[in-house]
Design an enzyme around this catalytic site. Structure first.
Site, PDB file in Angstrom:
ATOM      1  N   THR A  54       0.822  -1.204   0.000  1.00  0.00           N
ATOM      2  CA  THR A  54       0.000   0.000   0.000  1.00  0.00           C
ATOM      3  C   THR A  54       0.854   1.251   0.000  1.00  0.00           C
ATOM      4  O   THR A  54       0.400   2.320  -0.411  1.00  0.00           O
ATOM      5  CB  THR A  54      -0.951  -0.014   1.208  1.00  0.00           C
ATOM      6  OG1 THR A  54      -1.597  -1.289   1.282  1.00  0.00           O
ATOM      7  CG2 THR A  54      -2.003   1.058   1.098  1.00  0.00           C
ATOM      8  N   TYR A 142       5.874 -11.791   5.534  1.00  0.00           N
ATOM      9  CA  TYR A 142       4.655 -11.393   4.833  1.00  0.00           C
ATOM     10  C   TYR A 142       4.355 -12.446   3.777  1.00  0.00           C
ATOM     11  O   TYR A 142       5.062 -12.557   2.784  1.00  0.00           O
ATOM     12  CB  TYR A 142       4.851 -10.014   4.208  1.00  0.00           C
ATOM     13  CG  TYR A 142       3.656  -9.416   3.507  1.00  0.00           C
ATOM     14  CD1 TYR A 142       2.375  -9.915   3.657  1.00  0.00           C
ATOM     15  CD2 TYR A 142       3.828  -8.298   2.686  1.00  0.00           C
ATOM     16  CE1 TYR A 142       1.296  -9.351   3.015  1.00  0.00           C
ATOM     17  CE2 TYR A 142       2.746  -7.718   2.038  1.00  0.00           C
ATOM     18  CZ  TYR A 142       1.485  -8.242   2.202  1.00  0.00           C
ATOM     19  OH  TYR A 142       0.412  -7.673   1.555  1.00  0.00           O
ATOM     20  N   LYS A 170       2.638 -11.709   8.763  1.00  0.00           N
ATOM     21  CA  LYS A 170       1.408 -11.122   8.235  1.00  0.00           C
ATOM     22  C   LYS A 170       0.848 -12.115   7.231  1.00  0.00           C
ATOM     23  O   LYS A 170       1.445 -12.364   6.184  1.00  0.00           O
ATOM     24  CB  LYS A 170       1.692  -9.776   7.565  1.00  0.00           C
ATOM     25  CG  LYS A 170       0.475  -9.148   6.889  1.00  0.00           C
ATOM     26  CD  LYS A 170       0.852  -7.875   6.148  1.00  0.00           C
ATOM     27  CE  LYS A 170      -0.347  -7.306   5.392  1.00  0.00           C
ATOM     28  NZ  LYS A 170       0.015  -6.089   4.604  1.00  0.00           N
ATOM     29  N   VAL A 210      -2.549  -6.247  10.228  1.00  0.00           N
ATOM     30  CA  VAL A 210      -1.867  -5.208   9.460  1.00  0.00           C
ATOM     31  C   VAL A 210      -2.844  -4.832   8.357  1.00  0.00           C
ATOM     32  O   VAL A 210      -3.139  -5.639   7.475  1.00  0.00           O
ATOM     33  CB  VAL A 210      -0.530  -5.682   8.883  1.00  0.00           C
ATOM     34  CG1 VAL A 210       0.116  -4.555   8.082  1.00  0.00           C
ATOM     35  CG2 VAL A 210       0.397  -6.158   9.993  1.00  0.00           C
TER      36      VAL A 210
END
Length: 306
Positions: A54, A142, A170, A210
Site C-alpha cells: 500500500t 509477509y 502477516k 496489518v
C-alpha cells in the site's frame, strides 16, 4: 498505544499499512506523511508499516524510503512501532533495504516473499534468513501468494521461526483454517493481512492485523480486538460490522493504495490522491464510491466537503 507490546504481541494489535503521500509533482511528501502518521496513531493504531504494498514500495527509491522512516519515527516513534518494508525479489537488495531501514530508525522489518521469481521453499528460507541476519531488528514475514506467486510452506515456517529475530507473520493467504496450526507449530505472532478476516483470524490464534482500512476505521478495529480479548465476541462483531463498507471499497478492486488515497483526500487528510505509475489516481467515479462507503460506515457525513 492501544494495547501493550508483549512477546505474544510484539508489534501491537492494530497496524496500518500506510500509504506514501506524494505531491502533485510525484515527489514524496514527507510533511504529509508525518501528519498522517500522527493521525493514525491518535486514532488507535499501535504501529505503522511503511514501504509495503500500500506504500507503493516498488515505485519508491532507497533514499525516499529512508527519509520516510525518519519522518515517521520523528513524528510518532515515541508512541507507536514503526516497521519498514525490506521486500524485493533480489535478496541482496532486500538486505540493503533492511540495513537502510535500521539506520533510519525503524523498529522492525516487514519481509515479503520474493515476488515474480517464485523461489523454491529452500530459496524462501535462505532469503528470509539473509534479511533477518542483516540487522538486529525484529522481523515480520509477509505471506501473500496472490502477489508473490508462492506461499510459505509449513516446513519453511518452522525452520525460519527458529531464527531469533523472526517473531511474527502477516498472513494474507486467506487460509484462516491453517493459522492456528501454524501459530502453534512456530510460536510466531500471527497477524491477519486481510481486513475482512480480522475476527476469524483472532478466533484462530492471531494477535492483530496489518490493515489498509485502518487508515480510516482504526478505532473500530482497536475496539473489536479489545472486546475479543475480553471474551465478548458478540460485542467484538458489533464493533467490526460498521467497517464492512470501507473494507469493501478500499480492498474490493485490489487497488488498495489507489482507493485509500482517494478516501484520505475525501476526508481532507491528504491534499491529493497522487500515485506513481503503474498505479494511477482514482477516477471521480471511484471517489464517489469511496465517499459513499465512508458515509455508510459513519466515518464522514453527506454534508462533508471532499
Amino acid at each position: 498505544m492501544t494495547l501493550p507490546l508483549t512477546p505474544a504481541r510484539p508489534f501491537g494489535a492494530v497496524l496500518t499499512a500506510m500509504v506514501t503521500p506524494m505531491a502533485d509533482t510525484g515527489k514524496v511528501d514527507l510533511d504529509a506523511a508525518a501528519r498522517l502518521a500522527v493521525r493514525l496513531v491518535d486514532e488507535g493504531n499501535d504501529g505503522l508499516v511503511l514501504s509495503g504494498t500500500t506504500g507503493e514500495a516498488p515505485a519508491t527509491h532507497a533514499p525516499e524510503k529512508a527519509d520516510l522512516v525518519r519522518a515517521v519515527v520523528d513524528a510518532v516513534g515515541d508512541r507507536a512501532v514503526v516497521l519498514t518494508g525490506a521486500g524485493s525479489n533480489d535478496t541482496a537488495h532486500a538486505v540493503r533495504m533492511a540495513e537502510q531501514g535500521a539506520e533510519a530508525g525503524a523498529d522492525g522489518l516487514l519481509v515479503v516473499s520474493p515476488y515474480y521469481s517464485r523461489p523454491t521453499q529452500e530459496g524462501l528460507y535462505r532469503h528470509f534468513a539473509a534479511v533477518a541476519d542483516a540487522t538486529d531488528l525484529p522481523v515480520m514475514l509477509y505471506d501473500v501468494p496472490g502477489r508473490s506467486g508462492v506461499r510459505i510452506g509449513v516446513d519453511t515456517y518452522q525452520r525460519i521461526a527458529e531464527h531469533p529475530r523472526v517473531v511474527a507473520t502477516k498472513d494474507a493467504t486467506g487460509d484462516v483454517a491453517s493459522a492456528a496450526a501454524l501459530q502453534t507449530a512456530t510460536g510466531l505472532a500471527w497477524y491477519s493481512g486481510d481486513d475482512a478476516l480480522l475476527l476469524p483470524f483472532l478466533a484462530h490464534g492471531a494477535v492483530g492485523i496489518v490493515s489498509v482500512s485502518a487508515h480510516v476505521v482504526a478505532p473500530a478495529f482497536a475496539a473489536a480486538v479489545r472486546l475479543f480479548d475480553a471474551g465478548d465476541h458478540a460485542a467484538a462483531l458489533q464493533a467490526f460490522l460498521p467497517t464492512l463498507p470501507v473494507i469493501a471499497a478500499l480492498n474490493g478492486a485490489g487497488a488498495q493504495a489507489v482507493m485509500t488515497k482517494a478516501a484520505l483526500e475525501t476526508l481532507g487528510v491528504l491534499p491529493n490522491r497522487e500515485l506513481r505509475l503503474p498505479n494511477v489516481a482514482a477516477s471521480d467515479d471511484d471517489v464517489a464510491l469511496v465517499r459513499a462507503a465512508l458515509i455508510a460506515a459513519g466515518v464522514t457525513d453527506a454534508g462533508t466537503t471532499p
